[in-house]
Design a protein around this motif. Structure first.
Motif, mmCIF file in Angstrom:
data_model
loop_
_atom_site.group_PDB
_atom_site.id
_atom_site.type_symbol
_atom_site.label_atom_id
_atom_site.label_comp_id
_atom_site.label_asym_id
_atom_site.label_seq_id
_atom_site.Cartn_x
_atom_site.Cartn_y
_atom_site.Cartn_z
ATOM 1 N N GLY A 235 -6.823 6.985 15.880
ATOM 2 C CA GLY A 235 -7.375 6.045 14.912
ATOM 3 C C GLY A 235 -8.859 5.811 15.080
ATOM 4 O O GLY A 235 -9.429 4.982 14.371
ATOM 5 N N GLU B 115 -9.531 12.352 11.912
ATOM 6 C CA GLU B 115 -8.394 11.749 11.213
ATOM 7 C C GLU B 115 -8.753 11.223 9.832
ATOM 8 O O GLU B 115 -7.909 10.684 9.136
ATOM 9 N N GLU B 116 -10.015 11.349 9.488
ATOM 10 C CA GLU B 116 -10.515 10.683 8.281
ATOM 11 C C GLU B 116 -9.607 10.854 7.072
ATOM 12 O O GLU B 116 -9.228 9.891 6.429
ATOM 13 N N HIS C 7 -5.147 10.063 7.416
ATOM 14 C CA HIS C 7 -4.559 8.974 8.181
ATOM 15 C C HIS C 7 -4.938 7.611 7.609
ATOM 16 O O HIS C 7 -5.652 6.832 8.210
ATOM 17 N N GLN C 8 -4.492 7.333 6.396
ATOM 18 C CA GLN C 8 -4.681 6.010 5.809
ATOM 19 C C GLN C 8 -3.317 5.384 5.523
ATOM 20 O O GLN C 8 -2.451 6.054 4.975
ATOM 21 N N PRO C 9 -3.142 4.106 5.836
ATOM 22 C CA PRO C 9 -1.859 3.479 5.494
ATOM 23 C C PRO C 9 -1.798 3.273 3.986
ATOM 24 O O PRO C 9 -2.817 2.969 3.367
ATOM 25 N N HIS C 10 -0.660 3.411 3.424
ATOM 26 C CA HIS C 10 -0.502 3.164 1.981
ATOM 27 C C HIS C 10 -1.527 3.950 1.173
ATOM 28 O O HIS C 10 -2.013 3.477 0.158
ATOM 29 N N GLY D 12 -4.473 4.041 1.584
ATOM 30 C CA GLY D 12 -5.691 3.215 1.585
ATOM 31 C C GLY D 12 -6.963 3.985 1.804
ATOM 32 O O GLY D 12 -8.051 3.477 1.663
ATOM 33 N N GLU E 113 -2.895 -4.183 7.369
ATOM 34 C CA GLU E 113 -2.122 -2.991 6.972
ATOM 35 C C GLU E 113 -2.011 -2.011 8.138
ATOM 36 O O GLU E 113 -0.957 -1.421 8.375
ATOM 37 N N TRP E 114 -3.104 -1.837 8.853
ATOM 38 C CA TRP E 114 -3.066 -0.959 10.030
ATOM 39 C C TRP E 114 -2.198 -1.552 11.131
ATOM 40 O O TRP E 114 -1.399 -0.851 11.753
ATOM 41 N N THR F 253 1.418 -0.928 11.008
ATOM 42 C CA THR F 253 1.907 0.401 11.432
ATOM 43 C C THR F 253 1.959 0.535 12.954
ATOM 44 O O THR F 253 2.345 1.576 13.472
ATOM 45 N N LYS G 209 -13.842 1.720 5.256
ATOM 46 C CA LYS G 209 -12.470 2.156 5.556
ATOM 47 C C LYS G 209 -12.389 2.761 6.963
ATOM 48 O O LYS G 209 -11.441 2.520 7.707
ATOM 49 N N ARG H 117 -10.347 1.182 10.211
ATOM 50 C CA ARG H 117 -9.354 1.962 10.959
ATOM 51 C C ARG H 117 -9.680 1.981 12.450
ATOM 52 O O ARG H 117 -8.810 1.748 13.295
ATOM 53 N N TRP H 118 -10.934 2.233 12.771
ATOM 54 C CA TRP H 118 -11.342 2.289 14.171
ATOM 55 C C TRP H 118 -11.152 0.938 14.848
ATOM 56 O O TRP H 118 -10.668 0.848 15.968
ATOM 57 N N HIS I 147 -7.415 0.108 15.388
ATOM 58 C CA HIS I 147 -6.801 0.867 16.484
ATOM 59 C C HIS I 147 -7.367 0.456 17.849
ATOM 60 O O HIS I 147 -6.626 0.316 18.819
ATOM 61 N N HIS J 22 -5.333 -0.739 21.048
ATOM 62 C CA HIS J 22 -5.345 0.049 22.295
ATOM 63 C C HIS J 22 -5.722 -0.852 23.471
ATOM 64 O O HIS J 22 -5.093 -0.836 24.533
#
Lengths: 217, 217, 217, 217
Positions: C203, C208-209, C212-215, C217, D31-32, D35, D177, D181-182, D185, D189
């Motif tokens: 993440g 991962e760009e 790897h997006q949820p929904h 997104g 949202e992230w 998951t 976005k 994400r970063w 995560h 972590h």
């Protein structure tokens, strides 16, 4: 030479009658103003009901309009704030946010209503953060229309870490006494200059937006 | 009405002749100055050999004195800086540090030598950081003796994150054009006021330190 | 338990062998590291030829790559800066600007090369500005990939206004001794944790760009 | 792997049910989290009665203790703030001021109660100020005991000057976005790492004050 009006907005977190070190330093500025035909008023913002928001009236019970009227009537606005976590207080930030509402208004010349007013700041903390508190606040005040003369801030802070506050140990600070004197005089000098010669409404209003670009810029 | 002198200190990281977006915006201010009987000079600081330090002369090869002479001869000083990592550039910080040396000097009235000069700022970045760069810089300039009129900054920044720069996409920004116009006019208005009526040497010099406290304060 | 490497980047304005108060405080951190199986190296940045720029190599004569190699080899990076005009030094800003170049590189896991390193800061000034210097610097370091544990800064500043510096009068400050101890221990605790359990490349990479997006997104 | 708890403190100025752009971006982080086996709770601070102050209880009617309990129960604290006048909101500053009260408490190991929690920030504004808001807030959180992993902030801001806000035009920003994400995560972590291996109470408590100086330091 007419009397000038100075408004001190004390942004301490503590309602009256709790002691305010910030007010303590602000009163040193008032002592100077008293020698210069300046009428000073102190407002402790937290004694008023001021909800968060960015307009000049946030609905029933909002006492901000009372403070805003005082601001508009003043020639000199001195923002007074304690330092918390290295920056200005939440009350000081709240005041600035509410002043956002003045962007919707114009003075008779078409400028923002705080044009031709002078801003100064007073900051106290038991430690570090005065530059941050002062610079953010003075800059915001210039955006709103105020002029900032040289050395327009005075502050007292102690050594690194928690410790005693201004009224406990700071009143003899040569540096703070000097900057208090300089600040007090310079905001008054500038207020008199602006009273005699207001900033002309040339190049600094919205009305000129369309018609007035060099080279069609 | 005499001609005013404006000095632009471009604090880009890139030596000439690399393109400077910050200079691009500064030149818009110059266009306005050209219409107002103001003579403008642009200095790209990084083209000079300016070692780090806090005095006005740091030894052989130091070219800061050349820049300092221009600063002293100017009525208006416009600090121009790009944003890097959310704040002003290292070159801008270097200029401010070197100006520390002026604290050792006095003008004929006994004030700091930058008294009666006016400061403005120009900031560009591909994103976020303009308020920080402007507020720190203008505040520092008031400490050094400059006056800051209302709306004395103009900036352009893009959306969050890396992206194109001012000369690429920013020149049509209505907000930046407006603040450029306001800034240009207000620093000139204020410089003319200070030229006609300098800030009196009352309450803002060191000479008065001992003799001049209210209530023995 | 393997030996950790700590790199101290002293961002004083003064070349060696001038005394550096900031180094004075940094050496207190090293005393702690010496008790914890940490190997410390001190670099005075201004002793190297480091031109302005935002890449990792700015051409012939650029000595930044020497420093950058040390940074990459370190587990702990301690940024050490004096305060000038309320903020971090131009040399500290220069270091951060040059680190921009690391955004072009990836570690073996595809993350920025400073991932899994720990950042701390040491700040000294004769007065006010420590919070500003520390907060900007630590934040920049997190953008570059470093982790910041609790209480990762130590500083000493004196009362409002010019005055004596850390090595003159600050070494007995209980607060500064405490924060030095806390900082030293916490950066080491965190460096050991990250050595044992690196931040997984989940993440937080560019690879991962797309996928790897949820929904969506 | 146990479920983690994340608390989002939305420091918008607007009480519910007004739309909050800052909450809009915070919900992308949620949202992230959804998951990653993280349970998220959103608190809009201005919906509670939180008087100014620096203690954990400011007297009858103070609802801060309700929020503080949620903070103490969380593994991850995400401070969410809009930008006003280039800095974080008054509500965000208020939250930080109230957290001052936690300095009076210790966890079971003798550390500040926020030790072993992870902090992240979410910032939105129609323009400039995200770095300032994020850096001040994350730094304050490390003082209070939190750990800040790499890239622990996400923000969206538009071009210079007033304009549309995040939910209007920002949701497709690749940069925002990516940083969302970063951030999502990395705080997870780090929270898992700290849950498995808390920061040892070595060198970072008050109890050790007297006994534990190297070289008698």
């Amino acid at each position: 030479m007419s009397t000038l009006k100075a408004l001190f907005l004390n942004c301490t977190l503590k309602p009256s009658p709790a002691i305010s070190h910030t007010e303590g330093l602000a009163r040193k500025v008032i002592e100077w103003f008293d020698t210069m035909d300046v009428e000073s008023e102190m407002v402790r913002v937290v004694d008023y009901r001021v909800p968060t928001g960015t307009s000049s009236y946030e609905g029933e019970g909002d006492e901000w309009p009372v403070i805003l009227d005082k601001i508009k009537a003043a020639d000199i606005i001195v923002m007074c704030t304690p330092i918390w976590f290295g920056v200005r207080s939440s009350v000081c930030q709240l005041v600035i946010e509410r002043l956002d509402g003045t962007y919707q208004e114009r003075n008779a010349a078409g400028q923002y209503p705080l044009y031709n007013k002078v801003a100064g700041v007073v900051v106290t903390g038991n430690e570090d953060g005065a530059h941050s508190a002062a610079e953010t606040t003075l800059f915001n005040m210039t955006h709103l229309g105020c002029t900032v003369p040289p050395n327009a801030d005075t502050y007292w802070v102690g050594d690194a870490g928690p410790g005693p506050s201004y009224l406990d140990v700071g009143q003899d600070s040569l540096y703070t006494k000097r900057t208090t004197r300089w600040m007090a005089h310079n905001v008054v000098h500038m207020a008199r200059m602006l009273k005699a010669n207001p900033i002309p409404a040339e190049g600094n209003t919205f009305a000129e937006e369309e018609e007035h670009q060099p080279h069609g810029g």
